[in-house]
Every structure is written in structure tokens, then in C-alpha cells.
Write a protein that holds these residues in place. Structure first.
Motif, PDB file in Angstrom:
ATOM      1  N   HIS A 184      31.055   7.592 -18.884  1.00  0.00           N
ATOM      2  CA  HIS A 184      31.732   8.688 -18.193  1.00  0.00           C
ATOM      3  C   HIS A 184      33.206   8.733 -18.600  1.00  0.00           C
ATOM      4  N   PRO A 185      33.813   9.900 -18.523  1.00  0.00           N
ATOM      5  CA  PRO A 185      35.269   9.990 -18.752  1.00  0.00           C
ATOM      6  C   PRO A 185      36.037   9.398 -17.574  1.00  0.00           C
ATOM      7  N   SER A 186      37.203   9.892 -17.291  1.00  0.00           N
ATOM      8  CA  SER A 186      38.135   9.230 -16.371  1.00  0.00           C
ATOM      9  C   SER A 186      37.707   9.331 -14.905  1.00  0.00           C
ATOM     10  N   MET A 187      36.825   8.428 -14.513  1.00  0.00           N
ATOM     11  CA  MET A 187      36.480   8.214 -13.114  1.00  0.00           C
ATOM     12  C   MET A 187      36.451   6.708 -12.878  1.00  0.00           C
ATOM     13  N   ALA A 188      37.017   6.275 -11.764  1.00  0.00           N
ATOM     14  CA  ALA A 188      37.259   4.847 -11.570  1.00  0.00           C
ATOM     15  C   ALA A 188      36.074   4.113 -10.949  1.00  0.00           C
ATOM     16  N   ASN A 189      35.594   4.575  -9.799  1.00  0.00           N
ATOM     17  CA  ASN A 189      34.543   3.833  -9.107  1.00  0.00           C
ATOM     18  C   ASN A 189      33.189   4.034  -9.771  1.00  0.00           C
ATOM     19  N   ASN A 190      32.832   5.295 -10.023  1.00  0.00           N
ATOM     20  CA  ASN A 190      31.528   5.567 -10.607  1.00  0.00           C
ATOM     21  C   ASN A 190      31.422   5.077 -12.040  1.00  0.00           C
ATOM     22  N   GLU A 191      32.501   5.108 -12.790  1.00  0.00           N
ATOM     23  CA  GLU A 191      32.423   4.755 -14.204  1.00  0.00           C
ATOM     24  C   GLU A 191      32.860   3.329 -14.484  1.00  0.00           C
ATOM     25  N   LEU A 192      34.020   2.942 -14.013  1.00  0.00           N
ATOM     26  CA  LEU A 192      34.641   1.726 -14.537  1.00  0.00           C
ATOM     27  C   LEU A 192      34.493   0.497 -13.662  1.00  0.00           C
ATOM     28  N   SER A 193      34.180   0.661 -12.374  1.00  0.00           N
ATOM     29  CA  SER A 193      34.076  -0.528 -11.527  1.00  0.00           C
ATOM     30  C   SER A 193      32.938  -1.432 -11.989  1.00  0.00           C
ATOM     31  N   GLY A 194      31.817  -0.842 -12.424  1.00  0.00           N
ATOM     32  CA  GLY A 194      30.698  -1.637 -12.909  1.00  0.00           C
ATOM     33  C   GLY A 194      31.028  -2.444 -14.153  1.00  0.00           C
ATOM     34  N   PRO A 195      31.520  -1.801 -15.216  1.00  0.00           N
ATOM     35  CA  PRO A 195      31.866  -2.561 -16.420  1.00  0.00           C
ATOM     36  C   PRO A 195      32.919  -3.650 -16.209  1.00  0.00           C
ATOM     37  N   VAL A 196      33.977  -3.377 -15.434  1.00  0.00           N
ATOM     38  CA  VAL A 196      34.993  -4.421 -15.273  1.00  0.00           C
ATOM     39  C   VAL A 196      34.438  -5.583 -14.463  1.00  0.00           C
ATOM     40  N   LEU A 197      33.579  -5.304 -13.484  1.00  0.00           N
ATOM     41  CA  LEU A 197      32.955  -6.390 -12.735  1.00  0.00           C
ATOM     42  C   LEU A 197      32.028  -7.208 -13.638  1.00  0.00           C
ATOM     43  N   ASN A 236      39.560   8.411  -8.625  1.00  0.00           N
ATOM     44  CA  ASN A 236      40.654   7.946  -9.489  1.00  0.00           C
ATOM     45  C   ASN A 236      41.053   6.528  -9.127  1.00  0.00           C
ATOM     46  N   LEU A 237      42.141   6.062  -9.675  1.00  0.00           N
ATOM     47  CA  LEU A 237      42.557   4.679  -9.465  1.00  0.00           C
ATOM     48  C   LEU A 237      43.050   4.409  -8.046  1.00  0.00           C
ATOM     49  N   ASP A 238      43.153   5.456  -7.217  1.00  0.00           N
ATOM     50  CA  ASP A 238      43.579   5.254  -5.835  1.00  0.00           C
ATOM     51  C   ASP A 238      42.454   4.752  -4.940  1.00  0.00           C
ATOM     52  N   ILE A 239      41.198   5.055  -5.273  1.00  0.00           N
ATOM     53  CA  ILE A 239      40.109   4.673  -4.359  1.00  0.00           C
ATOM     54  C   ILE A 239      39.498   3.326  -4.719  1.00  0.00           C
ATOM     55  N   VAL A 240      39.833   2.807  -5.900  1.00  0.00           N
ATOM     56  CA  VAL A 240      39.361   1.486  -6.293  1.00  0.00           C
ATOM     57  C   VAL A 240      40.498   0.497  -6.098  1.00  0.00           C
ATOM     58  N   THR A 241      40.208  -0.615  -5.438  1.00  0.00           N
ATOM     59  CA  THR A 241      41.257  -1.569  -5.112  1.00  0.00           C
ATOM     60  C   THR A 241      40.883  -2.971  -5.593  1.00  0.00           C
ATOM     61  N   ALA A 242      41.898  -3.813  -5.711  1.00  0.00           N
ATOM     62  CA  ALA A 242      41.658  -5.210  -6.069  1.00  0.00           C
ATOM     63  C   ALA A 242      40.802  -5.897  -5.007  1.00  0.00           C
ATOM     64  N   LYS A 243      41.038  -5.567  -3.746  1.00  0.00           N
ATOM     65  CA  LYS A 243      40.257  -6.164  -2.657  1.00  0.00           C
ATOM     66  C   LYS A 243      38.802  -5.713  -2.723  1.00  0.00           C
ATOM     67  N   GLY A 244      38.580  -4.426  -3.004  1.00  0.00           N
ATOM     68  CA  GLY A 244      37.214  -3.929  -3.113  1.00  0.00           C
ATOM     69  C   GLY A 244      36.461  -4.583  -4.254  1.00  0.00           C
ATOM     70  N   LEU A 245      37.090  -4.667  -5.415  1.00  0.00           N
ATOM     71  CA  LEU A 245      36.458  -5.299  -6.574  1.00  0.00           C
ATOM     72  C   LEU A 245      36.237  -6.785  -6.343  1.00  0.00           C
ATOM     73  N   GLN A 246      37.217  -7.454  -5.738  1.00  0.00           N
ATOM     74  CA  GLN A 246      37.088  -8.882  -5.478  1.00  0.00           C
ATOM     75  C   GLN A 246      35.907  -9.158  -4.552  1.00  0.00           C
ATOM     76  N   GLY A 247      35.758  -8.319  -3.530  1.00  0.00           N
ATOM     77  CA  GLY A 247      34.643  -8.492  -2.609  1.00  0.00           C
ATOM     78  C   GLY A 247      33.305  -8.371  -3.316  1.00  0.00           C
ATOM     79  N   SER A 248      33.171  -7.371  -4.183  1.00  0.00           N
ATOM     80  CA  SER A 248      31.926  -7.198  -4.931  1.00  0.00           C
ATOM     81  C   SER A 248      31.697  -8.363  -5.888  1.00  0.00           C
ATOM     82  N   TYR A 249      32.758  -8.822  -6.528  1.00  0.00           N
ATOM     83  CA  TYR A 249      32.677  -9.985  -7.417  1.00  0.00           C
ATOM     84  C   TYR A 249      32.153 -11.205  -6.656  1.00  0.00           C
ATOM     85  N   ASP A 250      32.686 -11.436  -5.469  1.00  0.00           N
ATOM     86  CA  ASP A 250      32.257 -12.585  -4.668  1.00  0.00           C
ATOM     87  C   ASP A 250      30.803 -12.451  -4.237  1.00  0.00           C
TER      88      ASP A 250
END
Length: 429
Positions: free
Chosen positions: A180-193, A322-336
Motif C-alpha cells: 500500500h502507499p502512504s498509510m501507517a496502520n493498515n500498511e506499515l505497522s505489520g511489516p515493522v512489527l 497517518n503517523l498520528d494514529i500509530v504510536t510507539a506504545k501501540g506497536l510495543q504492545g503488539s510486539y509484546d
């Protein structure tokens, strides 16, 4: 909460966010070059026209520029300002149109007047622009210059694979999409995790082998399965489709087709113990690559653990994701949560106590000489675990029966093993 990985994932996401990706093309390859700075992912190219089950790999799409210009030479829509402005896989065009003609090729969301929608047309050639409804309503009668500098050609679909060998050939499968193009949660949260789970998995030896893939959604999973299904059917014991894991809203669980796999049992156990307010969905509400992994004849043991499920948050498939709805805390929680799922898969087995009758804990230093409320609880949990360690119940079942979270059973298991009171009858395969 330690946000070390969460902050690192945000930094990686910020680098990937501006890139215009689609199900094929140079944007995907550019993204992989960044990912390869973190993990040694192996890239594969599959040619246009390749038959993959009932599908065919489409043409490759690349885009350089696009805009709509009014009669005064002002760009009222500009791809270079936001790459969601162009319908994905748009064919090239350079033409003057009236407003009425232009409207037939515009897409907006009346209910979200400030959002640019995400629209694609992968399998039918057309062109189009996406625009906020607020801006669309400002358009005046007149002529407009529409320009899309894109190319559809016979090329390649690109996907990435990273396999981390374990003691066993049996595999845990982690899949995420990069398309996907520039979308943060739907596109990039999965790959970075997935990248940071891979980095964690690489740090020490594992019982199981880990197969981690980065693919374009749908056509990528179909393509990957068409090349690897025989091996995966033989080896994969559990898998997860990783998507929409970056916000701070409730967790979500979407099961495999029948909901009875090891992945399902692990996901439910971890979420029930750590986030009991999670939202449970039916497989009938599927919409991502679990459709492919769990389809009849494929039937891989794949479930999904998400934060807010795709399609269930208002920013989904718009520029508001966008990058406002994805947070370090949200990603960290999913990572854990995913770490906990993997740890449970690694530890799950059928346990059996070695001695006949109730073991004498005192002579092994396992029974407290001073009775307190806490010591009583620990002894009770240990004795209850022993009571069901008959070789016929696995760790998840015992946890469910005695009502103790698996994380609290890990040290008990280690104590019993260290004192030669417990053995694994066999692994969960």
C-alpha cells in the motif's frame, strides 16, 4: 512499559511512509532496501503472466508524477504532495477535460470530507484521482489538465522471505503485506512489527524454524503459496497474519477457518491472560491474507492478532491513516503480545510427572517452611499443575483447567524439571 522496540519501529515506519507502493513496482523494491538494513530478507521476482493457482501475476506498475491543473495553472491535486491522490494502477493520461468529464474519474468520501480515499484498480485498466470531498466541492466549471506519468508493463511481482532455522524443521509462519502507499496502520505497522520480531528471534536458538514473509496482499500470498505449499503443509504448525497492529485501541482476534489450530489456541490464551477486553471476530469477517492461508485445500493453521481490525477504524483506507494514529506504545504492545504467543508455542508440550502418587516437595526444597498467603498460592498452583501433568494434557489445556496464566506456569515447570519431577512426553507438532 519499556518502549524501546516501539520507538525503533516508529523510526522505521517514518522512513517507509513516504514511499509509493503497490502490489508491484519500484516502490516495493525501495521499501525492501530499507528493510534489508535490519534483517537479511531474501527477495524473489515473479514474472508478469506467471500462473499462480487460479490467478495470474499482473503487469508491473510504476508512477513518476500526476496532477490535476486548473485553467490558472494551479495544481489542485498533486501526487507529489500525497501519493493517495492517484488510483492505484492508473494508466497514463495527458488530456484536457471539462469538469463534467473529470468528475467521472474522481473519488471522494462525502462522510469524511477531509480524507483522501485509497482506491485501486489492479485488474481493470482505468485511470483516476482521489480527492478530499471538501476540495472536490470547491471545483468550478471549466477545463482541467489531467496528467498521469505512469507505466504498466510486463515486469515482476516482488516478495521477501526470511527463514530463521531452528532445532526442528517444523515451522512457525509469520506473514505480513507490503503493497500500500502512504498509510501507517493498515500498511506499515505489520511489516515493522515483523522486522522487529525477526530481530528478536535471531538473538538465540529456537526450537522451531521461523518462516517470515513480506508480500503484496492477496496476489502475493497466492503467489507464495503456489511456490511453497507442499513444504508448508508438511512443516507449518502455527502461523499469524500480521496487520493493523499499531494503534492503542482494543486488541482483536480473527480465527482460522475452523478456529481449532494451535495458532488459535495460543492467540486466545495470550489475549485472555493479558488483554481480556479483546474483540473476537468470526472467520466470516475475514478480509486479509487469512482468506488465502485458510482456504479449502490450503488449510494452514493461521490466525490473526491485531489491534483495531482492518475496516473497523474510521481512518482505514484513507489519508487519515497517518503517523498520528500509530504510536510507539501501540506497536510495543503488539510486539509484546506476539512475543508471548511465540514463547507459548516454543514452550507448549505434553508434560508428565515422573513419580507415582503425590511427590514429596519438602525434601526437594519446593515446599515452604513458612506458610504465607503467597507461598500457599504458589504451592497450590504447583500441585494443580502436577495433578494434570499426566501426559495427556498440553500446557495450554492445563492452564485453562487450573486457571493460571501460562506465564506463571513457566517458572513452575522449570523448577519441576530441575528437580527431575517432570518431563515432556512429546512436543506439539
Amino acid at each position: 512499559m519499556d518502549l524501546t522496540e516501539g520507538n525503533d519501529m516508529i523510526s522505521l515506519m517514518e522512513r517507509l511512509f513516504p514511499i509509493c507502493r503497490s502490489i508491484s513496482g519500484n516502490g516495493v523494491r525501495e521499501s525492501f532496501e530499507i528493510i534489508k538494513e535490519h534483517i537479511p530478507v531474501q527477495l524473489y521476482e515473479v514474472q508478469t503472466g506467471t500462473k499462480v493457482f487460479d490467478w495470474e501475476v499482473p503487469k508491473e506498475w510504476n508512477i513518476k508524477d500526476a496532477y490535476i491543473m486548473d485553467e490558472k495553472g494551479r495544481k489542485i491535486v498533486d501526487f507529489k504532495k500525497h501519493n493517495l491522490h492517484v488510483v492505484g494502477y492508473s494508466t497514463p493520461i495527458d488530456k484536457i477535460l471539462s469538469l463534467d468529464e473529470l468528475q467521472k474519474h474522481l473519488y471522494s468520501i462525502e462522510e469524511q470530507p477531509n480524507a483522501i480515499p485509497y482506491i485501486t484498480s489492479y485488474y481493470k485498466e482505468r485511470w483516476g484521482f482521489c480527492i478530499s470531498h471538501h476540495e472536490r466541492e470547491k471545483l468550478k466549471e471549466g477545463n482541467y489538465h489531467v496528467f498521469i506519468d505512469s507505466e504498466l508493463k510486463n515486469g515482476n511481482l516482488t516478495y521477501g522471505e526470511f527463514i530463521i532455522p531452528g532445532e526442528s524443521d517444523k515451522e512457525v509462519f509469520l506473514s505480513t503485506y507490503l503493497c500500500h502507499p502512504s498509510m501507517a496502520n493498515n500498511e506499515l505497522s505489520g511489516p515493522v512489527l515483523a522486522v522487529y520480531l525477526a530481530k528478536w528471534l535471531m538473538k538465540e536458538n529456537r526450537k522451531y524454524t521461523y518462516r517470515i514473509i513480506f508480500i503484496p496482499e492477496t496476489i502475493g500470498s497466492i503467489t507464495y503459496l503456489s511456490r511453497n505449499l507442499e513444504e508448508m503443509k508438511k512443516n507449518v504448525i502455527a502461523g499469524f497474519n500480521i496487520t493493523c497492529v499499531g494503534d492503542e485501541r482494543a486488541y482483536s482476534y480473527l480465527p482460522s477457518r475452523l478456529g481449532n489450530t494451535l495458532a488459535d489456541r495460543v492467540a486466545l490464551k495470550v489475549l485472555e491472560n493479558t488483554h481480556p477486553d479483546f474483540v473476537r471476530y468470526s472467520f466470516l469477517e475475514r478480509g486479509s491474507d487469512e482468506r488465502q492461508y485458510c482456504s479449502p485445500g490450503i488449510d494452514l493453521p493461521v490466525a490473526s492478532v491485531m489491534r483495531t481490525k482492518y475496516g473497523q477504524y474510521p481512518e482505514y483506507h484513507t489519508s487519515l491513516d497517518n503517523l498520528d494514529i500509530v504510536t510507539a506504545k501501540g506497536l510495543q504492545g503488539s510486539y509484546d503480545v506476539y512475543k508471548s504467543c511465540i514463547e507459548l508455542i516454543e514452550c507448549n508440550a505434553y508434560y508428565q510427572v515422573k513419580c507415582l502418587g503425590e511427590p514429596q516437595l519438602g525434601k526437594r526444597g519446593l515446599y515452604p517452611t513458612l506458610s504465607t498467603k503467597e507461598s500457599g498460592r504458589l504451592v497450590r498452583d504447583m500441585m494443580n499443575f502436577i495433578a494434570y501433568s499426566d501426559g495427556n494434557h498440553d500446557l495450554i489445556e492445563i492452564s485453562n483447567i487450573i486457571g493460571v496464566p501460562v506465564a506463571k506456569l513457566y517458572p513452575i515447570i522449570q523448577l519441576l524439571v530441575d528437580n527431575d519431577l517432570l518431563f515432556k512426553r512429546n512436543e506439539i507438532l
